[in-house]
Structure formats: C-alpha cells, structure tokens
Motif scaffolding. Structure first.
Motif, PDB file in Angstrom:
ATOM      1  N   ILE A  10       8.399  -2.113   0.423  1.00  0.00           N
ATOM      2  CA  ILE A  10       6.593  -1.627  -0.066  1.00  0.00           C
ATOM      3  C   ILE A  10       6.895  -0.144  -1.212  1.00  0.00           C
ATOM      4  CG2 ILE A  10       6.354  -0.189   1.790  1.00  0.00           C
ATOM      5  CD1 ILE A  10       4.146  -2.212  -0.231  1.00  0.00           C
ATOM      6  N   TRP A  11       8.101   0.138  -1.105  1.00  0.00           N
ATOM      7  CA  TRP A  11       8.124   1.669  -2.088  1.00  0.00           C
ATOM      8  C   TRP A  11       8.923   1.180  -3.029  1.00  0.00           C
ATOM      9  CZ3 TRP A  11      12.889   2.756  -4.083  1.00  0.00           C
ATOM     10  CH2 TRP A  11      13.679   2.155  -3.498  1.00  0.00           C
ATOM     11  N   ALA A  13       6.697  -1.541  -4.156  1.00  0.00           N
ATOM     12  CA  ALA A  13       6.048  -2.107  -5.350  1.00  0.00           C
ATOM     13  C   ALA A  13       5.286  -1.411  -7.352  1.00  0.00           C
ATOM     14  CB  ALA A  13       4.895  -1.706  -5.420  1.00  0.00           C
ATOM     15  N   GLU A  14       6.039  -0.249  -6.657  1.00  0.00           N
ATOM     16  CA  GLU A  14       4.937  -0.072  -8.899  1.00  0.00           C
ATOM     17  C   GLU A  14       6.180   0.062  -9.799  1.00  0.00           C
ATOM     18  OE1 GLU A  14       4.710   1.726  -5.452  1.00  0.00           O
ATOM     19  OE2 GLU A  14       2.648   2.723  -6.282  1.00  0.00           O
ATOM     20  N   TYR A  17       6.271  -3.951  -9.443  1.00  0.00           N
ATOM     21  CA  TYR A  17       4.914  -4.299 -10.832  1.00  0.00           C
ATOM     22  C   TYR A  17       5.133  -4.313 -12.052  1.00  0.00           C
ATOM     23  CZ  TYR A  17      -0.175  -3.929 -11.499  1.00  0.00           C
ATOM     24  OH  TYR A  17      -1.154  -4.854 -12.007  1.00  0.00           O
ATOM     25  N   GLU A  44      -2.722  -2.566  -6.333  1.00  0.00           N
ATOM     26  CA  GLU A  44      -2.871  -2.347  -4.672  1.00  0.00           C
ATOM     27  C   GLU A  44      -3.173  -4.136  -4.032  1.00  0.00           C
ATOM     28  OE1 GLU A  44      -5.556  -1.397  -6.924  1.00  0.00           O
ATOM     29  OE2 GLU A  44      -4.653   0.328  -6.798  1.00  0.00           O
ATOM     30  N   ARG A  47       0.637  -4.519  -3.722  1.00  0.00           N
ATOM     31  CA  ARG A  47       1.595  -3.802  -2.562  1.00  0.00           C
ATOM     32  C   ARG A  47       1.100  -5.153  -1.639  1.00  0.00           C
ATOM     33  NH1 ARG A  47      -0.654   0.519  -3.534  1.00  0.00           N
ATOM     34  NH2 ARG A  47       0.772   1.233  -5.365  1.00  0.00           N
ATOM     35  N   GLU A  48      -0.104  -5.201  -0.913  1.00  0.00           N
ATOM     36  CA  GLU A  48      -0.180  -5.899  -0.073  1.00  0.00           C
ATOM     37  C   GLU A  48       0.237  -7.143  -0.099  1.00  0.00           C
ATOM     38  OE1 GLU A  48      -4.952  -6.540  -0.120  1.00  0.00           O
ATOM     39  OE2 GLU A  48      -5.036  -4.308   0.208  1.00  0.00           O
TER      40      GLU A  48
END
Length: 170
Positions: A10-11, A13-14, A17, A44, A47-48
């Motif tokens: 998850i860290w 994600a950016e 993306y 968002e 990320r989910e």
C-alpha cells in the motif's frame, strides 16, 4: 538489468499509480488514457484495490528495476456469485521496458497465484488483436484464445478487435 516481481504494498500506491498513468499514455493498446483513468480510478479507489488483496482473490503485482516500479499486473476477482470462479487480469509495462522479460515475470506471478487458489478455475484477459507481442507471450504461458470481440476498441476513429484469452484449470 535484473527485474524482479513482488506483490504491491500500500505504501507504493502513489508511485504505482503514476506509472499506470504514464503507461496509459504511452500506448493505445490499453483500455484508456490517463485522463479517463483518473476519472474512473482515482488514487483513493486505486489504493483501496491494492489493499483489498488481503481479503479477496484480488492481487496486484509490481515489476521493479532496482527500487523503481516499471510495470504492474492487477488481478480482479468477480464479485457476482456465479462468476466467483473467474479472475481477470490487466498488465502494464513502461514502453522503455517492453521486451525485457517484465511481462513474463508478472504473468508467472499471476499464474502461480491463480494455481494456488482452489476456488479459482478461470484466469482471463482481453488483448487487442494487433498486439502481437502480448498475444505471443500469453500463448507461451498457456493462455488460449476463446473468441474474438469485434470492434472492441475505438481509438482515434479506428476500430480494433480484441481476443478474449484464458487459462482454464482442468
């Protein structure tokens, strides 16, 4: 260059993306460009999706060149009960890394996950019919063409057909 594949965290994600958005604009083989992707899958929601892998058959793998994300593969579980045996995938590699083995590594990780899940019996994808390199790779790894989707993509006023390909557990 040694590419590696691991499950996304998850860290990341950016960064993932941003690479996804770049991939979306580097080729028209994908379902949409970055502006449309931002509308349909804002950060968002993205990320989910990555976080959902701990509770579902959804998985998201990244291909790394050193510490830098250069590609990704998402596996999406069907939510409807009659389709829960199916998982579909989508893959993106930065154009500068095409042909270097990252796609094969990502697909092998996806196939390993698919094979480890007893409740999954069908791994499927769609690929534009003129994406010959991708089709050759999918066939090499065991995907078979199930059918053709005519005029499936519309890019710059041109229609392109696609193949639906799958691996089915016997």
């Amino acid at each position: 260059m040694d590419l590696i594949v691991r499950e996304a965290e998850i860290w990341q994600a950016e960064e993932i993306y941003e690479v996804l958005l770049r991939c979306s604009d580097e080729t028209d083989f994908l379902a949409c460009g970055s502006s449309e992707r931002k509308e349909t899958m804002p950060i968002e929601k993205f990320r989910e999706f990555i976080a959902s892998g701990t509770a579902t058959n959804n998985k998201f793998f990244v291909c790394l060149d050193g510490e830098r994300v250069v590609g990704m593969l998402g596996m999406h579980e069907e939510a409807r009960e009659r389709f829960k045996h199916r998982v579909s995938l989508g893959m993106n590699i930065l154009k500068g890394h095409w042909g270097q083995g990252g796609g094969k590594l990502l697909l092998e990780a996806a196939i390993d996950h698919f094979n480890s899940m007893a409740d999954l019996t069908k791994l499927e994808l769609e690929v534009r019919r003129d994406n010959e390199g991708a089709i050759a790779l999918y066939r090499k790894l065991g995907f078979e063409i199930e059918g053709e989707l005519k005029n499936h993509f519309l890019v710059d006023s041109n229609y392109y057909s696609a193949y639906r390909m799958a691996i089915i557990k016997k």
